[in-house]
Design a protein around this motif. Structure first.
Motif, PDB file in Angstrom:
ATOM      1  N   HIS A 177      17.685  25.468  23.276  1.00 37.40           N
ATOM      2  CA  HIS A 177      17.789  24.404  22.283  1.00 37.40           C
ATOM      3  C   HIS A 177      16.582  23.452  22.372  1.00 37.40           C
ATOM      4  O   HIS A 177      15.978  23.097  21.351  1.00 37.40           O
TER       5      HIS A 177
ATOM      6  N   HIS B 234      13.072  21.943  19.776  1.00 35.38           N
ATOM      7  CA  HIS B 234      12.426  20.634  19.634  1.00 35.38           C
ATOM      8  C   HIS B 234      10.929  20.729  19.957  1.00 35.38           C
ATOM      9  O   HIS B 234      10.094  20.121  19.298  1.00 35.38           O
TER      10      HIS B 234
ATOM     11  N   VAL C 198      16.857  12.212  20.307  1.00 30.95           N
ATOM     12  CA  VAL C 198      16.199  12.892  21.414  1.00 30.95           C
ATOM     13  C   VAL C 198      14.693  12.769  21.241  1.00 30.95           C
ATOM     14  O   VAL C 198      14.158  13.065  20.175  1.00 30.95           O
TER      15      VAL C 198
ATOM     16  N   CYS D  85      20.072  14.272  17.287  1.00 36.72           N
ATOM     17  CA  CYS D  85      20.521  15.551  17.845  1.00 36.72           C
ATOM     18  C   CYS D  85      21.733  15.360  18.744  1.00 36.72           C
ATOM     19  O   CYS D  85      21.784  14.428  19.534  1.00 36.72           O
TER      20      CYS D  85
ATOM     21  N   GLY E 144      22.871  18.024  20.733  1.00 36.36           N
ATOM     22  CA  GLY E 144      22.891  19.163  21.667  1.00 36.36           C
ATOM     23  C   GLY E 144      22.670  18.735  23.107  1.00 36.36           C
ATOM     24  O   GLY E 144      22.631  17.546  23.423  1.00 36.36           O
TER      25      GLY E 144
ATOM     26  N   HIS F  54      20.088  19.200  26.549  1.00 39.94           N
ATOM     27  CA  HIS F  54      18.644  19.381  26.711  1.00 39.94           C
ATOM     28  C   HIS F  54      18.247  19.525  28.165  1.00 39.94           C
ATOM     29  O   HIS F  54      18.999  19.118  29.053  1.00 39.94           O
TER      30      HIS F  54
HETATM   31 ZN   LIG Z   1      18.453  18.587  20.576  1.00 34.96          ZN
END
Ligand SMILES: [Zn+2]
Length: 246
Positions: free
Chosen positions: A106, A110, A197, A207, A209, A211
């Motif tokens: 993920h 980015h 993020v 975001c 998610g 990291h």
């Molecule tokens: Zn992210």
């Protein structure tokens, strides 16, 4: 049912935690466990869900799939022993290896965005998928010489990973997004906190998610191809040990 507290968004390093069972139910033939709070990442944003275990004196539940709907996290899986009742205090444990791989995949998306920005291509990210056997980011923009672009992107990615940089995720007020994010998506998920993020720049990306802590943890990232796809540009990538064909 009250919304599930999304502990993984506040403290993604918590791989073991206690929670209280809210309910256990049958959903179309599958067992779902509901908790007051969870460290399990539910499928979303192109990132795969966590797996792991939920245990108590009364039972042991293997978490096979995690989904988010209307503020509630559904932990689907199988009781390998006993069962739970509402009010039981349970111990949750996320599979750390699977989480780390998903976080690397993920975060690599980015990083790709950062490389695209640094090279001044003028592309806008439209979609990202970050699965071990299928990872890619799609952009709106124009593409002429795909091979030359791929070589430039790969060199910039290699440079960024070699330099390393802390990845920072901060909860923000939705009203603050225009100030701290490059762009504000019009489809922010409902029922989740807003988080930005950042990878070394003043502005970041909204975001939800999980990291890596530093770009360097992404490891070896190989671009598989760059190609035009239905008016978009698709950049596919794989990580070392991620299972995707490099
Ligand atoms: Zn992210």
């Amino acid at each position: 049912m009250n919304p599930t507290i999304l502990t993984y968004m506040i403290d993604q390093d918590k791989h073991v935690d206690e929670a209280t069972v809210v309910a256990v139910s049958d959903e179309h033939g599958r067992t779902a466990v509901f908790l007051d709070k969870t460290i399990f990442y539910p499928q979303g944003g192109g990132q795969a869900w966590d797996t792991g275990t939920i245990t108590a004196q009364s039972g042991c539940f293997s978490v096979e799939e995690v989904r988010f709907a209307d503020g509630i996290v559904h932990h689907f899986g199988t009781f390998t022993q006993g069962t739970f009742a509402a009010g039981d205090v349970v111990r949750c444990a996320v599979d750390p290896d699977r989480r780390f791989l998903n976080s690397r995949l993920h975060s690599a998306g980015h990083l790709l965005d950062e490389a695209v920005k640094n090279l001044g291509f003028g592309w806008t990210p439209t979609k990202g998928i970050h699965y071990p056997d299928n990872a890619a980011v799609e952009y709106a923009g124009s593409l002429e010489d795909a091979e030359a672009v791929k070589a430039k992107l790969q060199a910039e990615i290699d440079r960024l990973i070699a330099n390393g940089c802390a990845v920072c995720a901060t909860l923000v007020d939705a009203a603050d997004l225009p100030r701290c994010a490059d762009f504000v998506p019009d489809n922010l998920p409902v029922g989740k906190p807003v988080r930005v993020v950042k990878m070394g720049r003043e502005k970041g990306t909204p975001c939800g998610g999980t990291h890596v802590k530093d770009i360097a943890e992404i490891g070896l990232l190989t671009l598989r191809y760059v190609k035009a796809k239905k008016g978009n540009i698709k950049v596919a990538y794989a990580l070392k040990e991620s299972g995707g064909a490099a």
